[in-house]
Design a protein around this motif. Structure first.
Motif, short mmCIF file in Angstrom:
data_model
loop_
_atom_site.label_atom_id
_atom_site.label_comp_id
_atom_site.label_asym_id
_atom_site.label_seq_id
_atom_site.Cartn_x
_atom_site.Cartn_y
_atom_site.Cartn_z
N UNK A 221 12.64 87.65 75.74
CA UNK A 221 12.78 87.67 74.28
C UNK A 221 11.78 86.72 73.62
N UNK A 222 11.46 85.60 74.30
CA UNK A 222 10.49 84.66 73.73
C UNK A 222 9.09 85.27 73.72
N UNK A 223 8.77 86.02 74.76
CA UNK A 223 7.47 86.69 74.80
C UNK A 223 7.35 87.69 73.65
N UNK A 224 8.41 88.44 73.39
CA UNK A 224 8.38 89.45 72.34
C UNK A 224 8.34 88.81 70.95
N UNK A 225 9.05 87.70 70.78
CA UNK A 225 9.02 86.98 69.50
C UNK A 225 7.60 86.50 69.22
N UNK A 226 6.97 85.89 70.20
CA UNK A 226 5.61 85.38 70.02
C UNK A 226 4.60 86.52 69.85
N UNK A 227 4.83 87.63 70.56
CA UNK A 227 3.92 88.77 70.42
C UNK A 227 3.94 89.32 69.01
N UNK A 228 5.13 89.46 68.44
CA UNK A 228 5.25 89.95 67.07
C UNK A 228 4.58 88.99 66.09
N UNK B 110 12.22 96.51 72.96
CA UNK B 110 12.49 96.31 74.38
C UNK B 110 13.99 96.45 74.61
N UNK B 111 14.39 97.45 75.39
CA UNK B 111 15.79 97.68 75.71
C UNK B 111 16.66 97.71 74.46
N UNK B 112 16.18 98.43 73.45
CA UNK B 112 16.87 98.68 72.19
C UNK B 112 16.87 97.49 71.24
N UNK B 113 16.37 96.31 71.65
CA UNK B 113 16.16 95.21 70.72
C UNK B 113 14.83 95.44 70.01
N UNK C 275 12.05 88.67 62.85
CA UNK C 275 13.39 89.25 62.76
C UNK C 275 13.70 90.01 64.05
N UNK C 276 14.90 89.75 64.58
CA UNK C 276 15.32 90.47 65.78
C UNK C 276 16.64 91.18 65.51
N UNK C 277 16.64 92.47 65.82
CA UNK C 277 17.87 93.25 65.83
C UNK C 277 18.28 93.43 67.29
N UNK C 278 19.40 92.84 67.67
CA UNK C 278 19.85 92.86 69.07
C UNK C 278 20.30 94.26 69.46
N UNK C 279 19.85 94.72 70.63
CA UNK C 279 20.13 96.09 71.06
C UNK C 279 21.27 96.23 72.05
N UNK C 280 21.97 95.14 72.34
CA UNK C 280 23.12 95.23 73.25
C UNK C 280 22.81 94.93 74.69
N UNK C 281 21.53 94.68 75.01
CA UNK C 281 21.14 94.34 76.38
C UNK C 281 20.41 92.99 76.36
N UNK C 282 20.87 92.05 77.18
CA UNK C 282 20.24 90.74 77.23
C UNK C 282 18.84 90.84 77.83
#
Length: 297
Positions: A263-270, A167-170, A251-258
């Motif tokens: 982010x919590x939805x994506x963490x739980x989805x993974x 999502x947005x490069x993250x 594991x999250x690699x930050x893509x430069x866009x907040x």
């Protein structure tokens, strides 16, 4: 003070804190704007008498805290002026948009500066000949993991790996594995960080585990690894799914866009994807045999 500006002051202070936007003088109209995300920096703004038909001016900093890095105040002023030029529309109040955008860009700047500093420190270490070899990778682990007995390098923990979610490069990837004790969970995490450089250099490695111990004891723990509140949400997901004797590392690699709350939805989805792939989710339509169905990597 114009009623439009007075209304905006009240709205801004209601959204953030009571002294976020304070009037310092009425002729000319000078205000102090405390940046909510940077509580030690406040800006000095001048409003024309016909605001919002004409834009305010950012005069400089009103105050800068003692613990603010050198040059951070000037950077905040320059950034605020840049943002103001982008968000201001004649006839429309602009302070809320100014505050939100400046805060986001300052946070991004701080994170990039921190990453650059870490990269520079690594380069300095290489020049001094102090860069550790792969065999000494455990020296880069957090203090609480360095004392653990690491698994042999050829004994890979039985990770079940989720699909990557972007999502947005993250990028978010979860790993889940069956564990029988907190010590084993910590050992698995230490092994992962010591043997996978890409994971070790990620922005965050959020962990959680739930384990049945002897004599009807239970162990539950989590770690945000800098992603505030993420570990607790991950543990809560495991509780809702009634998952036991399993650990998960997202594991999250930050893509430069907040990403904000997304982010919590994506963490739980993974994490959920890894749980399902591993067969750790109970099927309510079948009787509970207290057995764990293991998936394939």
């Amino acid at each position: 003070m114009d009623s439009a500006l007075e209304d905006e002051c009240q709205a801004i202070n209601a959204i953030y804190s009571a002294d976020t936007l304070s009037v310092l003088s009425h002729d000319p109209i000078i205000c102090s704007l405390n940046l909510p995300g940077e509580v030690n920096i406040s800006l000095r703004l001048e409003f024309p008498s016909d605001y919002p038909d004409a834009p305010p001016s950012i005069l400089g900093t009103q105050s800068v805290g003692d613990n603010v890095a050198k040059g951070q105040g000037s950077h905040a002023v320059d950034l605020a002026r840049e943002v103001l030029a982008e968000v201001y529309q004649p006839g429309s109040p602009c302070i809320f948009d100014l505050v939100e955008e400046v805060n986001q860009r300052l946070q991004q700047y701080e994170q990039q500066s921190s990453q650059s500093q870490g990269h520079q420190e690594q380069q300095d270490a290489q020049r001094r000949g102090q860069q550790h070899s792969d065999d000494d990778a455990s020296d880069t682990l957090p203090d609480e993991l360095q004392s653990l007995d690491l698994l042999p390098s050829d004994k890979e923990p039985p990770w079940i790996i989720s699909d990557p979610f972007t999502e947005k490069k993250s990028v978010f990837v979860a790993r889940a594995a069956v564990v029988s004790s907190p010590a084993e969970a910590k050992s698995f995490l230490a092994h992962l960080l010591a043997t996978d450089k890409k994971v070790a250099k990620a922005s965050h490695n959020i962990t959680a585990w739930r384990i049945h111990g002897p004599n009807e004891t239970a162990f539950q723990d989590c770690d945000d690894d800098g992603e505030t509140a993420a570990g607790g949400r991950l543990l809560h997901l495991m509780q809702l799914m009634d998952i036991w004797d399993v650990m998960v590392v997202v594991t999250r690699w930050y893509g430069g866009v907040h990403l904000g709350p997304d982010r919590f939805r994506l963490i739980n989805t993974a994490a959920r994807d890894a749980f399902v792939k591993g067969g750790y989710v109970k099927d309510s339509s079948k009787p509970d045999t207290n057995s764990k169905k293991k998936g394939k990597k």
